[in-house]
Design a protein around this motif. Structure first.
Motif, mmCIF file in Angstrom:
data_model
loop_
_atom_site.group_PDB
_atom_site.id
_atom_site.type_symbol
_atom_site.label_atom_id
_atom_site.label_comp_id
_atom_site.label_asym_id
_atom_site.label_seq_id
_atom_site.Cartn_x
_atom_site.Cartn_y
_atom_site.Cartn_z
ATOM 1 N N UNK A 4 -11.172 5.305 -9.594
ATOM 2 C CA UNK A 4 -10.195 4.599 -8.759
ATOM 3 C C UNK A 4 -8.962 5.484 -8.696
ATOM 4 N N UNK A 5 -8.636 5.909 -7.479
ATOM 5 C CA UNK A 5 -7.610 6.944 -7.338
ATOM 6 C C UNK A 5 -6.435 6.434 -6.522
ATOM 7 N N UNK A 6 -5.255 6.492 -7.124
ATOM 8 C CA UNK A 6 -4.042 6.057 -6.420
ATOM 9 C C UNK A 6 -3.592 7.110 -5.415
ATOM 10 N N UNK A 7 -3.312 6.636 -4.207
ATOM 11 C CA UNK A 7 -2.795 7.548 -3.168
ATOM 12 C C UNK A 7 -1.282 7.644 -3.244
ATOM 13 N N UNK A 8 -0.659 6.735 -4.021
ATOM 14 C CA UNK A 8 0.797 6.702 -4.055
ATOM 15 C C UNK A 8 1.332 5.960 -2.843
ATOM 16 N N UNK A 9 2.630 5.983 -2.695
ATOM 17 C CA UNK A 9 3.265 5.148 -1.660
ATOM 18 C C UNK A 9 3.328 5.830 -0.298
ATOM 19 N N UNK A 10 3.228 7.139 -0.266
ATOM 20 C CA UNK A 10 3.226 7.780 1.057
ATOM 21 C C UNK A 10 2.129 8.835 1.141
ATOM 22 N N UNK A 11 1.956 9.325 2.342
ATOM 23 C CA UNK A 11 0.721 10.026 2.687
ATOM 24 C C UNK A 11 0.320 11.190 1.774
ATOM 25 N N UNK A 80 -4.028 2.649 -1.908
ATOM 26 C CA UNK A 80 -2.617 2.993 -1.716
ATOM 27 C C UNK A 80 -1.799 2.468 -2.895
ATOM 28 N N UNK A 81 -0.749 3.188 -3.232
ATOM 29 C CA UNK A 81 0.026 2.840 -4.426
ATOM 30 C C UNK A 81 -0.764 3.199 -5.674
ATOM 31 N N UNK A 194 16.121 -6.521 0.752
ATOM 32 C CA UNK A 194 14.892 -6.235 1.499
ATOM 33 C C UNK A 194 14.613 -4.745 1.367
ATOM 34 N N UNK A 195 13.397 -4.428 0.963
ATOM 35 C CA UNK A 195 13.000 -3.023 0.797
ATOM 36 C C UNK A 195 11.905 -2.743 1.823
ATOM 37 N N UNK A 196 12.164 -1.802 2.705
ATOM 38 C CA UNK A 196 11.200 -1.500 3.763
ATOM 39 C C UNK A 196 10.664 -0.091 3.577
ATOM 40 N N UNK A 197 9.364 0.023 3.588
ATOM 41 C CA UNK A 197 8.701 1.344 3.594
ATOM 42 C C UNK A 197 9.288 2.305 2.571
ATOM 43 N N UNK A 198 9.412 1.841 1.359
ATOM 44 C CA UNK A 198 9.997 2.705 0.336
ATOM 45 C C UNK A 198 9.115 3.943 0.178
ATOM 46 N N UNK A 199 9.771 5.072 -0.004
ATOM 47 C CA UNK A 199 9.082 6.355 -0.195
ATOM 48 C C UNK A 199 8.619 6.980 1.124
ATOM 49 N N UNK A 200 8.991 6.373 2.250
ATOM 50 C CA UNK A 200 8.704 6.968 3.557
ATOM 51 C C UNK A 200 10.015 7.506 4.134
ATOM 52 N N UNK A 201 9.888 8.363 5.150
ATOM 53 C CA UNK A 201 11.088 8.946 5.785
ATOM 54 C C UNK A 201 12.031 7.854 6.292
#
Ligand SMILES: C[S@@+](CC[C@H](N)C(=O)[O-])C[C@H]1O[C@@H](n2cnc3c(N)ncnc32)[C@H](O)[C@@H]1O
Length: 255
Positions: A4-11, A80-81, A194-201
């Motif tokens: 089981x492999x985590x992709x993390x929060x962004x690509x 993801x995550x 409110x936290x939106x798309x944390x770890x994204x641009x």
């Protein structure tokens, strides 16, 4: 063997160790339903020169054929995550154990640690809960009890928002704040983060009075995924950090 492999929060958060493992594995799947999932994994397919097969809720819960394959072959399930920050994956590990399939976890960045970008101290979070979509004749309220109990202990509450991938529904902050307002007859909730798309641009951290935040349209909060926090009384260091980094919509002092 099942990895089981985590992709993390962004690509491109995938660890180098996981990437090197994936080079050796033929059967690679990705869970697309436990989180809002908009990662473009084409870059990874190109790097590995392999297809990554998306799994629906049915493939994961009712008909997990990947587990049968894992009896005799190495199988990777990308998530993801972090893979263990969703009970679905702990269920899969238990099922694998019962079938005699060995498992190994590759951890990755998660909303559970990234939430600290708000400035709130991670050890001051109480129990996490999720806000589910109300259904016909069913308006779940247990998440509200968690908020109240955490507040009583002066702890922050992280609120994950419902994902109904099969219906293409991802709860947005406006819906979540409206549900909170409707349920909070005693006005226990004064402030929200409110936290939106944390770890994204295009990540956003927005802090304000619930009565102010409810007036914004969803466009303001940006695209999913989103998480809400009901803060406890802020420590001065938390307050300084939050006020210096978030978009603020407040009149009153934090209670
Ligand atoms: C079931 S949890 C899965 C968490 C994931 N496995 C992890 O470790 O981050 C899904 C929820 O986490 C929150 N979430 C996940 N990624 C997020 C992000 N980048 N920004 C804000 N919230 C996020 C959303 O509330 C979403 O509905």
């Amino acid at each position: 063997m099942l990895y089981l492999i985590g992709l993390g929060l962004s690509e491109r958060d995938l660890s180098l160790r996981a990437f090197e493992l994936l080079r050796k594995i033929v059967n690679i799947y990705v869970d697309t339903y436990t989180n809002y999932f908009d990662f473009d994994l084409l870059w990874l397919e190109n790097e590995l020169n392999k297809k990554i097969i998306p799994l629906s809720r049915n493939d994961m819960e009712k008909n997990p054929t990947f587990l049968d394959i894992a009896k005799s072959k190495e199988v990777a399930l990308l998530v993801s995550g972090d893979p263990l920050v969703a009970t679905t994956h702990t269920d899969i590990i238990l099922r694998a154990n019962k079938m005699g399939v060995k498992t190994k976890i590759y951890h990755a960045s998660s909303i559970y640690s990234a939430i600290a970008e708000t400035g709130l101290h991670i050890y001051r979070f109480g129990k996490t809960t999720s806000i589910p979509y109300p259904e016909e004749n069913f308006f779940p309220k247990s998440f509200y009890d968690v908020i109240v109990q955490n507040k009583e202990r002066n702890l922050h509450t992280m609120l994950l928002l419902d994902v109904k991938k099969e219906k293409n529904l991802f709860m947005n902050p406006k819906e979540a704040i409206s549900i909170l307002k409707e349920i909070d007859k005693n006005n226990n909730i004064t402030d929200i983060i409110v936290i939106s798309r944390i770890s994204h641009e295009n990540q956003k951290i927005i802090y304000g009075d619930i009565d102010k935040l409810i007036k914004f349209e969803n466009e303001y909060y940006g695209p999913p995924p989103h998480t809400l926090v009901v803060p406890a009384k802020l420590h001065f260091a938390e307050e300084e950090y939050l006020l210096s980094l978030a978009e603020i919509h407040k009149n009153s002092k934090n209670k």
